[in-house]
Design a protein around this motif. Structure first.
Motif, PDB file in Angstrom:
ATOM      1  N   GLY A   1      37.621  43.623  36.559  1.00  0.00           N
ATOM      2  CA  GLY A   1      36.874  44.062  35.385  1.00  0.00           C
ATOM      3  C   GLY A   1      35.838  45.142  35.635  1.00  0.00           C
ATOM      4  O   GLY A   1      34.856  45.249  34.898  1.00  0.00           O
ATOM      5  N   TYR A   2      36.050  45.965  36.646  1.00  0.00           N
ATOM      6  CA  TYR A   2      35.079  47.010  36.960  1.00  0.00           C
ATOM      7  C   TYR A   2      35.050  48.082  35.875  1.00  0.00           C
ATOM      8  O   TYR A   2      36.037  48.332  35.184  1.00  0.00           O
TER       9      TYR A   2
ATOM     10  N   GLN B   1      41.653  46.188  36.735  1.00  0.00           N
ATOM     11  CA  GLN B   1      42.410  45.152  36.030  1.00  0.00           C
ATOM     12  C   GLN B   1      42.142  43.759  36.600  1.00  0.00           C
ATOM     13  O   GLN B   1      42.177  42.769  35.861  1.00  0.00           O
TER      14      GLN B   1
END
Length: 363
Positions: free
Chosen positions: A322-323, A319
C-alpha cells in the motif's frame, strides 16, 4: 492529492535509482539468441525470443537453485567477445533509461568472461565502452542516466584480490566499486579479507552479497570483519528482529547496529522470492524494515530471470504494502544516498532530479 495513479504507466515516469542489478541477468532474450548465433553457442534451450524468455522465467522461478543458476550459464556464454560485452552493456543502459532509471550501479564478474582469450582489463574496457555508448544513445532519446559499474569476484574462486585491484585500476573510468557474489554457505566473506583490505587501503567502496541464502553470521562477517559499505540483499537481518503479537519490534545488537549505522540494504523483492530467501512477496521483510527505518532500497537483481523492471518492482510493493508516491520517493533517495559516487553528485541527483520528479507525481 496526486492526479497520477500508482499504476505501471505512471511508475515508468518516476525517477529511480538502482544499486543491485547483474549485467548477465538482464539481457534481452532476442540479444541472447543473436549473440549465440554470432559466437557459435548452440546450448540455448529455445530458438525464439518469446520461448526463451519464458524458459528463463520458468527456470528462475522453479524453486530449484540448480535450475536458477543454470540460466546464467547461457547468458555468460554469449558474453565472451568484445562485441557481445559492449552490446549487452549498451542495451542495459538503454533499457534502464527507458524505465526512467536516472542512476544505476550494474555489476558483473569479469573472471567469467575469459573463455575466448580476453584479459580481465579487456573485459572491463569493452563493458565500460558499451555503457558509455548506451548512456549517449539514451541522451539522444531524451533520457538521462548515469551508470557506475561494480566488479564482482566469485566467492568460491580465488581471484578476489585480483578483481579488487582491477576495480581500483578502473575506478576513474566508470568502475565505482567492488562486490563478492556466489553461494554464501561454505564461502564466508572473511575468506576474502585481502581483497577488502585492498579496497579500504585505496579508499574505495564495496558491497557484499550477504544475508540472502545464509543468515546472521554472513551479515556479521560482512560488516564487522570485512567493513562492507552496503549489504547485497541482507533480508536475513530479520533473524535478529522479534515482532510481538501486538506488532512491537525488538531489535538485537546486529540489527540495531545495521540500522544505527545506516548500512544500506539492497533488497530485491522478486528475486528474493525466486531464490527462496523469503517465502512470498507478502512475507517479504521489506515493509517491516521500512517501517523500522532501516535504509531500504528497491532493486531488480536479474531483470531477465525475474521478468521485471524497476517500475514493476515498485508496483509490486505498492500492491502488496500500500505504498504511495512519498514512500517511493523515500526509497529512491535512500538508494542515491547510498550510491558509490561523490557526495556532490548524489546531492545534485536528489535535489535536481528525484525531488522535482516526484513533486510532479505527488502533486
Amino acid at each position: 492529492m496526486s492526479t497520477f495513479p500508482l499504476d505501471l504507466p505512471s511508475l515508468r515516469t518516476a525517477p529511480k535509482a538502482l544499486l543491485h542489478d547483474h549485467l548477465d541477468g538482464g539481457l534481452r532474450p532476442a540479444t541472447v539468441l543473436e549473440l549465440a548465433h554470432d559466437c557459435g553457442y548452440d546450448g540455448l534451450p529455445a530458438d525464439d525470443a518469446a520461448s526463451l524468455a519464458g524458459w528463463f522465467a520458468d527456470a528462475a522461478g522453479s524453486g530449484s537453485l540448480v535450475r536458477y543458476l543454470e540460466t546464467f550459464e547461457h547468458t555468460v556464454a554469449v558474453m565472451q567477445t568484445p562485441a557481445g560485452l559492449a552490446r549487452v552493456a549498451r542495451e542495459c543502459a538503454l533499457d534502464l533509461a527507458a524505465d526512467s532509471v536516472v542512476y544505476a550501479e550494474v555489476r558483473f564478474a569479469p573472471e567469467q568472461h575469459l573463455e575466448r582469450g580476453l584479459t580481465l582489463d579487456e573485459v572491463v574496457h569493452h563493458t565500460l565502452t558499451g555503457f558509455d555508448e548506451g548512456v549517449a544513445m539514451a541522451r539522444d532519446l531524451g533520457k538521462e542516466i548515469r551508470i557506475g559499474c561494480l566488479l564482482t569476484a566469485m566467492r568460491h574462486a580465488a581471484r578476489s584480490r585480483e578483481i579488487a585491484e582491477l576495480a581500483v585500476r578502473f575506478r576513474d573510468r566508470g568502475v565505482v566499486g567492488f562486490d563478492i557474489a556466489g553461494a554464501e554457505a561454505g564461502h564466508p566473506p572473511s575468506r576474502h579479507l585481502d581483497a577488502f583490505e585492498h579496497m579500504r587501503a585505496n579508499n574505495a567502496h564495496f558491497t557484499i552479497h550477504a544475508g540472502e541464502a545464509f543468515g546472521l553470521p554472513s551479515i556479521h562477517e560482512a560488516i564487522a570483519f570485512c567493513g562492507a559499505d552496503r549489504l547485497g540483499h541482507g533480508v536475513r537481518i530479520t533473524d535478529d528482529i522479534t515482532v510481538s503479537s501486538d506488532g512491537a519490534a525488538s531489535l538485537g545488537r546486529l540489527a540495531n547496529y545495521v540500522r544505527d549505522k545506516r548500512i544500506p540494504l539492497e533488497l530485491c523483492p522478486s528475486s528474493n522470492v525466486q531464490t527462496g530467501a523469503v517465502a512470498s512477496l507478502e512475507k517479504h521483510p521489506f515493509d517491516l524494515l521500512a517501517r523500522l527505518r532501516f535504509r531500504v532500497t528497491v532493486n531488480t537483481d536479474n531483470r531477465l530471470m525475474s521478468a521485471t523492471s524497476m517500475s514493476e518492482e515498485m508496483l509490486k510493493l505498492v500492491q502488496t504494502f500500500g505504498y504511495g508516491w512519498s514512500d517511493l520517493e523515500r526509497f529512491t533517495i535512500n538508494a542515491i544516498k547510498s550510491a558509490f559516487i561523490p557526495f556532490p553528485d548524489r546531492l545534485r541527483l536528489i535535489d535536481e532530479v528525484v525531488k522535482p520528479g516526484y513533486a510532479v507525481l505527488i502533486g
